[in-house]
Design a protein around this motif. Structure first.
Motif, PDB file in Angstrom:
ATOM      1  N   GLU A   1       0.873  -1.355  -0.120  1.00  0.00           N
ATOM      2  CA  GLU A   1       0.025   0.023   0.089  1.00  0.00           C
ATOM      3  C   GLU A   1       1.022   1.343  -0.068  1.00  0.00           C
ATOM      4  O   GLU A   1       0.686   2.214  -0.661  1.00  0.00           O
ATOM      5  CB  GLU A   1      -0.894  -0.014   1.289  1.00  0.00           C
ATOM      6  CG  GLU A   1      -2.053   0.877   1.170  1.00  0.00           C
ATOM      7  CD  GLU A   1      -3.052   0.767   2.384  1.00  0.00           C
ATOM      8  OE1 GLU A   1      -4.342   1.080   2.156  1.00  0.00           O
ATOM      9  OE2 GLU A   1      -2.622   0.241   3.206  1.00  0.00           O
TER      10      GLU A   1
ATOM     11  N   GLN B   1       1.347   4.064  -3.347  1.00  0.00           N
ATOM     12  CA  GLN B   1       1.241   5.347  -3.093  1.00  0.00           C
ATOM     13  C   GLN B   1       2.226   6.128  -3.464  1.00  0.00           C
ATOM     14  O   GLN B   1       2.300   7.321  -4.257  1.00  0.00           O
ATOM     15  CB  GLN B   1       0.775   5.648  -1.641  1.00  0.00           C
ATOM     16  CG  GLN B   1      -0.569   5.447  -1.080  1.00  0.00           C
ATOM     17  CD  GLN B   1      -0.621   5.563   0.432  1.00  0.00           C
ATOM     18  OE1 GLN B   1       0.295   5.910   1.089  1.00  0.00           O
ATOM     19  NE2 GLN B   1      -1.956   5.502   0.929  1.00  0.00           N
TER      20      GLN B   1
ATOM     21  N   ARG C   1      -0.004   4.874  -7.723  1.00  0.00           N
ATOM     22  CA  ARG C   1      -0.758   3.723  -8.449  1.00  0.00           C
ATOM     23  C   ARG C   1      -1.881   3.063  -7.264  1.00  0.00           C
ATOM     24  O   ARG C   1      -1.431   3.182  -6.080  1.00  0.00           O
ATOM     25  CB  ARG C   1       0.021   2.363  -8.579  1.00  0.00           C
ATOM     26  CG  ARG C   1       0.755   2.723  -9.853  1.00  0.00           C
ATOM     27  CD  ARG C   1       1.540   1.367 -10.269  1.00  0.00           C
ATOM     28  NE  ARG C   1       2.275   1.579 -11.412  1.00  0.00           N
ATOM     29  CZ  ARG C   1       3.643   1.707 -11.472  1.00  0.00           C
ATOM     30  NH1 ARG C   1       4.387   1.580 -10.575  1.00  0.00           N
ATOM     31  NH2 ARG C   1       4.349   1.815 -12.443  1.00  0.00           N
ATOM     32  N   SER C   2      -2.696   2.575  -7.563  1.00  0.00           N
ATOM     33  CA  SER C   2      -3.624   1.739  -6.646  1.00  0.00           C
ATOM     34  C   SER C   2      -2.836   0.542  -6.398  1.00  0.00           C
ATOM     35  O   SER C   2      -1.861  -0.046  -6.917  1.00  0.00           O
ATOM     36  CB  SER C   2      -4.953   1.373  -7.232  1.00  0.00           C
ATOM     37  OG  SER C   2      -4.765   0.506  -8.281  1.00  0.00           O
TER      38      SER C   2
ATOM     39  N   ASN D   1      -3.841  -2.591  -6.312  1.00  0.00           N
ATOM     40  CA  ASN D   1      -4.210  -3.639  -7.323  1.00  0.00           C
ATOM     41  C   ASN D   1      -3.469  -3.527  -8.522  1.00  0.00           C
ATOM     42  O   ASN D   1      -2.788  -4.460  -9.206  1.00  0.00           O
ATOM     43  CB  ASN D   1      -5.808  -3.560  -7.751  1.00  0.00           C
ATOM     44  CG  ASN D   1      -6.072  -4.637  -8.764  1.00  0.00           C
ATOM     45  OD1 ASN D   1      -6.074  -5.731  -8.120  1.00  0.00           O
ATOM     46  ND2 ASN D   1      -6.218  -4.178 -10.036  1.00  0.00           N
ATOM     47  N   SER D   2      -3.198  -2.274  -9.048  1.00  0.00           N
ATOM     48  CA  SER D   2      -2.341  -2.006 -10.489  1.00  0.00           C
ATOM     49  C   SER D   2      -1.082  -2.086  -9.822  1.00  0.00           C
ATOM     50  O   SER D   2      -0.202  -2.261 -10.962  1.00  0.00           O
ATOM     51  CB  SER D   2      -2.673  -0.475 -10.822  1.00  0.00           C
ATOM     52  OG  SER D   2      -2.343   0.409  -9.974  1.00  0.00           O
ATOM     53  N   HIS D   3      -0.679  -1.510  -8.805  1.00  0.00           N
ATOM     54  CA  HIS D   3       0.768  -2.056  -8.492  1.00  0.00           C
ATOM     55  C   HIS D   3       1.139  -3.421  -8.427  1.00  0.00           C
ATOM     56  O   HIS D   3       2.383  -3.890  -8.668  1.00  0.00           O
ATOM     57  CB  HIS D   3       1.293  -1.209  -7.063  1.00  0.00           C
ATOM     58  CG  HIS D   3       2.500  -1.132  -6.876  1.00  0.00           C
ATOM     59  ND1 HIS D   3       3.376  -0.319  -7.797  1.00  0.00           N
ATOM     60  CD2 HIS D   3       3.315  -1.629  -6.029  1.00  0.00           C
ATOM     61  CE1 HIS D   3       4.653  -0.323  -7.440  1.00  0.00           C
ATOM     62  NE2 HIS D   3       4.829  -0.982  -6.332  1.00  0.00           N
TER      63      HIS D   3
END
Length: 81
Positions: free
Chosen positions: A20, A24, A28-29, A31-33
């Motif tokens: 997380e 940040q 990116r989110s 999920n996308s990361h």
């Protein structure tokens, strides 16, 4: 583009916190990361074809020679500008 596959993913809470914060930092989110990290790992492992075409290989292992220069000073070094 085909629809993405949805599936549940169970992660250790501490690992999720790391992902997380990392996401940040990269704007990116989570999920996308995670998808970015998995795609990068698959590319590095040679499991996913590269988006870029590979340079053509020379079966003899030789590089193409440049054509010879023309003119009186063909072999002379050029002065720096």
């Amino acid at each position: 583009m085909p629809p993405k596959k949805n599936f549940p993913l169970r992660l250790d809470p501490k690992l999720y916190e790391v992902l997380e914060r990392w996401a940040q930092d990269e704007f990116r989110s989570v999920n996308s990361h995670i998808e970015y990290l998995l795609r990068d790992a698959a590319l590095r492992a040679g499991r996913l074809p590269s988006a870029r075409p590979a340079p053509p290989s020379d079966p003899a292992g030789e590089q193409a020679l440049a054509p010879p220069k023309k003119g009186a000073n063909a072999g002379a070094e050029q002065p720096e500008e």
